[in-house]
Design a protein around this motif. Structure first.
Motif, PDB file in Angstrom:
ATOM      1  N   ILE A  99      13.539   5.074  -8.506  1.00 10.95           N
ATOM      2  CA  ILE A  99      14.403   6.175  -8.064  1.00 10.95           C
ATOM      3  C   ILE A  99      14.423   7.291  -9.102  1.00 10.95           C
ATOM      4  CG2 ILE A  99      16.801   6.826  -7.549  1.00 10.95           C
ATOM      5  CD1 ILE A  99      17.167   4.044  -6.324  1.00 10.95           C
ATOM      6  N   LEU A 100      14.466   6.918 -10.379  1.00 10.68           N
ATOM      7  CA  LEU A 100      14.463   7.920 -11.449  1.00 10.68           C
ATOM      8  C   LEU A 100      13.153   8.705 -11.461  1.00 10.68           C
ATOM      9  CD1 LEU A 100      16.160   8.999 -13.793  1.00 10.68           C
ATOM     10  CD2 LEU A 100      15.058   7.319 -15.280  1.00 10.68           C
ATOM     11  N   LEU A 101      12.041   8.024 -11.237  1.00  9.73           N
ATOM     12  CA  LEU A 101      10.748   8.707 -11.159  1.00  9.73           C
ATOM     13  C   LEU A 101      10.712   9.672  -9.973  1.00  9.73           C
ATOM     14  CD1 LEU A 101       8.265   5.773 -11.954  1.00  9.73           C
ATOM     15  CD2 LEU A 101       8.836   7.717 -13.429  1.00  9.73           C
ATOM     16  N   LYS A 142      -0.123  -2.168  -7.337  1.00 11.31           N
ATOM     17  CA  LYS A 142      -0.102  -0.715  -7.232  1.00 11.31           C
ATOM     18  C   LYS A 142       0.309  -0.277  -5.830  1.00 11.31           C
ATOM     19  CE  LYS A 142      -3.469   0.321 -10.859  1.00 11.31           C
ATOM     20  NZ  LYS A 142      -4.746   0.984 -11.189  1.00 11.31           N
ATOM     21  N   LEU A 143      -0.151  -1.019  -4.817  1.00 11.81           N
ATOM     22  CA  LEU A 143       0.202  -0.660  -3.443  1.00 11.81           C
ATOM     23  C   LEU A 143       1.710  -0.763  -3.221  1.00 11.81           C
ATOM     24  CD1 LEU A 143      -0.591   0.088  -0.568  1.00 11.81           C
ATOM     25  CD2 LEU A 143      -0.931  -2.359  -0.106  1.00 11.81           C
ATOM     26  N   SER A 144       2.308  -1.850  -3.703  1.00 10.64           N
ATOM     27  CA  SER A 144       3.756  -2.029  -3.575  1.00 10.64           C
ATOM     28  C   SER A 144       4.508  -0.918  -4.300  1.00 10.64           C
ATOM     29  CB  SER A 144       4.159  -3.393  -4.138  1.00 10.64           C
ATOM     30  OG  SER A 144       5.567  -3.557  -4.094  1.00 10.64           O
ATOM     31  N   PHE A 145       4.044  -0.557  -5.485  1.00  7.25           N
ATOM     32  CA  PHE A 145       4.698   0.506  -6.255  1.00  7.25           C
ATOM     33  C   PHE A 145       4.591   1.845  -5.530  1.00  7.25           C
ATOM     34  CE2 PHE A 145       4.054   4.069  -9.218  1.00  7.25           C
ATOM     35  CZ  PHE A 145       5.321   4.122  -9.781  1.00  7.25           C
ATOM     36  N   TYR A 146       3.406   2.170  -5.035  1.00  9.69           N
ATOM     37  CA  TYR A 146       3.208   3.453  -4.366  1.00  9.69           C
ATOM     38  C   TYR A 146       4.041   3.559  -3.092  1.00  9.69           C
ATOM     39  CZ  TYR A 146      -0.756   4.329  -7.484  1.00  9.69           C
ATOM     40  OH  TYR A 146      -1.537   4.542  -8.585  1.00  9.69           O
ATOM     41  N   LEU A 147       4.112   2.467  -2.337  1.00  9.67           N
ATOM     42  CA  LEU A 147       4.908   2.474  -1.107  1.00  9.67           C
ATOM     43  C   LEU A 147       6.394   2.644  -1.418  1.00  9.67           C
ATOM     44  CD1 LEU A 147       3.188  -0.338   0.995  1.00  9.67           C
ATOM     45  CD2 LEU A 147       3.067   2.124   1.383  1.00  9.67           C
ATOM     46  N   THR A 148       6.867   1.921  -2.431  1.00  9.76           N
ATOM     47  CA  THR A 148       8.274   2.023  -2.827  1.00  9.76           C
ATOM     48  C   THR A 148       8.593   3.418  -3.354  1.00  9.76           C
ATOM     49  OG1 THR A 148       8.258  -0.321  -3.440  1.00  9.76           O
ATOM     50  CG2 THR A 148      10.085   1.000  -4.248  1.00  9.76           C
TER      51      THR A 148
END
Length: 226
Positions: free
Chosen positions: A117-119, A15-21
């Motif tokens: 990017i789409l999100l 989740k941390l990697s996703f949120y940062l990206t």
């Protein structure tokens, strides 16, 4: 279809990697979209006021102001690439457990980035609808700040040569632009910015993902041979 499913599953690994990206993509997209929109709105303002025989800027001044925004756009693109390079270099040096967060399939990895990017595009669309008036105020302030960088621009112009009504060169950007036109201009800028962000992010990310994957594989092979 399997690659898409894998990409969606891999997004939830950390989740941390996703949120940062996602945060990085949203901020980068906001910056690129805003600069593209300002570039377009300068032309729109110049064309709209010309219909009233009001010329705030000469054609040369319009090009100069647009060049200012174009320069900032290029600086933003360069900053995005530099941040990507630094981030992946840190991962490349760290190496430990990094590949646990990357898809082993390059196609799935690419789809992950495109989904993020789409999100980010959908997020900015939603924020625009909710905070359109606040965003217009932000654009106006940035526009006025940008004009302050030019020492050769007059504070106002007269509508009829040496006489007539005085108009401030800090005329509101969106005054003669309808809400519908403003939304269309925003969406055009957003799509262009999203496409460019994908072009900037994908090659750099795939290149470093490949380097990290090779380095991890070599390290594992070395451990197995011991």
């Amino acid at each position: 279809m399997s690659s898409l499913q894998t990409a969606l599953n891999d997004l939830t690994k950390s989740k941390l990697s996703f949120y940062l990206t996602f945060a990085f993509a949203s901020i980068a997209l906001f910056a690129l979209t805003t600069l593209l929109l300002l570039y377009s709105m300068i032309s729109q303002l110049h064309a709209n006021l010309a219909t009233y025989d009001i010329q705030l800027f000469t054609n040369g001044e319009v090009e100069e102001i647009q060049s200012y925004f174009a320069d900032w756009f290029m600086y933003s693109c360069l900053a995005i690439v530099v941040i990507l390079l630094v981030s992946f270099m840190v991962l490349f040096i760290k190496r430990k457990n990094v590949m646990d967060y990357f898809s082993h399939n390059p196609l799935s990895f690419s789809l992950q980035l495109l989904i993020v990017i789409l999100l980010a595009v959908f997020l900015l669309m939603a924020l625009f609808v909710i905070f359109e008036s606040s965003y217009q105020q932000f654009l106006q302030r940035f526009y006025q700040y940008s004009l302050d960088r030019f020492n050769d621009l007059p504070s106002f112009v007269l509508s009829n040569g040496d006489s007539g009504f005085a108009f401030s060169v800090r005329w509101p950007l969106s005054l003669d632009i309808s809400s519908r036109t403003f939304f269309q201009m925003f969406m055009t800028s957003l799509v262009k910015a999203g496409s460019l962000l994908a072009v900037l992010v994908l090659p750099v990310s795939l290149f470093f993902r490949g380097l990290i994957s090779r380095k991890t594989s070599r390290a594992r092979s070395a451990l197995e041979h011991r």
